[in-house]
Design an enzyme around this catalytic site. Structure first.
Site, PDB file in Angstrom:
ATOM      1  N   GLY A  33     -11.948 -21.209  -3.879  1.00  0.00           N
ATOM      2  CA  GLY A  33     -12.168 -19.836  -4.327  1.00  0.00           C
ATOM      3  C   GLY A  33     -10.881 -19.068  -4.542  1.00  0.00           C
ATOM      4  N   TYR A  52     -24.196  -8.721   5.522  1.00  0.00           N
ATOM      5  CA  TYR A  52     -22.883  -9.362   5.407  1.00  0.00           C
ATOM      6  C   TYR A  52     -21.917  -8.794   6.446  1.00  0.00           C
ATOM      7  CZ  TYR A  52     -18.455 -10.804   3.201  1.00  0.00           C
ATOM      8  OH  TYR A  52     -17.214 -11.342   2.951  1.00  0.00           O
ATOM      9  N   VAL A 108      -9.571  -7.790  -2.415  1.00  0.00           N
ATOM     10  CA  VAL A 108      -8.643  -8.776  -2.960  1.00  0.00           C
ATOM     11  C   VAL A 108      -9.098  -9.171  -4.372  1.00  0.00           C
ATOM     12  CG1 VAL A 108      -9.901 -10.624  -1.768  1.00  0.00           C
ATOM     13  CG2 VAL A 108      -7.579 -11.037  -2.582  1.00  0.00           C
TER      14      VAL A 108
END
Length: 325
Positions: free
Chosen positions: A22, A147, A177
């Site tokens: 990723g 989450y 990010v």
């Protein structure tokens, strides 16, 4: 010791990176090449290597590679609207992944685990700037509580493994990010990659860039290569169990509208930006303090946001056919 300084540490390290294909994993591949250490062997896992939600599959991975260190990036992730629809899935799947990775790290005697949290773990109602001491001070934002709680539990587990077994498990908390190899999906990508993909289409069709929400929410964005360099610092030198926020300075906080303008300029869009204020904004701000990071690395230079976005746009244009979207 500063970033990149020489260290006489020749213990052989086998560093297993979960979620290695990723955004952050790909950036760590680049960062380790810029600052190589002879005693480090990196193994980058992808979902093809096994399902980390499955205890047996996770155990097989750990027994195969016998890591001494783990960078734990793997997670079920998504943007605001995907989170709002699937809080239970985000909670259950991430709890399973995290528990399997940490428990196998304990069972196989891994010397250090650095897990990746998110600023969404912080309480919705809080004072700003947020810092590492405030993670458990109240419930997270209701839009992505599944989450958020799953990520918070990593911090709880790190301290429990340390207290009961002496394990050196810690975590980092990056702000938003972005960079090459991000998820540019229009429905569940994060802000910058989603806007880059939208701007790509707007350019092609000769239309304005449509931005969901008012454009007023504020965020701190960190370029993936900068984050990767800081990850390596934490892996190599950070000794605390308590997590550390990895973020640009508070003065670098920008609005979504400003980010959209930088992206529009990078694509040289001729029809400007349209704000769709019928769509939800999510959390207005999540200003994070990087004071703790600055005590360790006072001179670390972050890439300017404009330059980092331009690099990401350039990568997306060149790799449109292989980009996740």
């Amino acid at each position: 010791m500063g970033l990149g300084e020489c260290r006489f540490d020749f213990e052989k390290k086998i560093i297993l990176v979960t979620g290695g294909s990723g955004l952050v994993g790909q950036a760590i591949k680049q960062a380790k090449q810029q600052d190589p250490r002879e005693n480090e062997t990196f193994i980058f896992l992808s979902s093809k290597d096994g399902d980390l939600k499955d205890p047996a599959a996770t155990q097989r991975i750990f027994e195969r590679y016998k890591p001494t260190h783990v960078i734990h990036l793997a997670a079920m992730v998504g943007g605001l609207f995907n989170n709002m629809k699937h809080n239970l899935d985000f909670l259950r799947n991430n709890i399973l992944i995290n528990d399997n990775v940490l428990h196998n790290s304990y069972k196989l005697g891994v010397k250090k685990v650095v897990s990746c949290l998110s600023t969404c773990v912080f309480p919705d109602k809080t004072t700003y700037p947020i810092d590492e001491t405030m993670i458990h001070n109240g419930p997270p934002h209701p839009s992505n509580f599944g989450y958020s709680y799953a990520k918070r539990l990593i911090d709880v587990q790190n301290h429990a493994y340390h207290q009961q077994h002496g394990c050196h498990f810690t975590a980092v908390i990056p702000t938003n990010v972005f960079g090459a190899y991000d998820n540019f999906n229009l429905e569940d990508g994060h802000v910058i990659p989603g806007l880059i993909h939208k701007a790509y289409i707007a350019k092609k069709e000769g239309k304005p860039l449509v931005v969901y929400g008012s454009g007023k929410p504020l965020r701190q964005f960190i370029y993936s290569i900068d984050l990767a360099k800081l990850f390596l610092f934490v892996l190599r030198e950070y000794e605390e169990i308590d997590p550390i926020i990895l973020s640009v300075d508070e003065s670098s906080e920008v609005s979504i509208g400003e980010v959209a303008q930088i992206i529009a300029d990078a694509f040289q869009l001729e029809h400007g930006i349209v704000l769709d204020s019928t769509k939800a904004d999510g959390q207005f701000k999540k200003t994070a303090s990087n004071n703790k990071l600055r005590t360790y690395l006072p001179d670390f230079q972050f890439m300017p946001l404009k330059d980092a976005i331009e690099r990401t746009v350039q990568w997306f244009n060149l790799n449109y056919n292989i980009a996740r979207k």
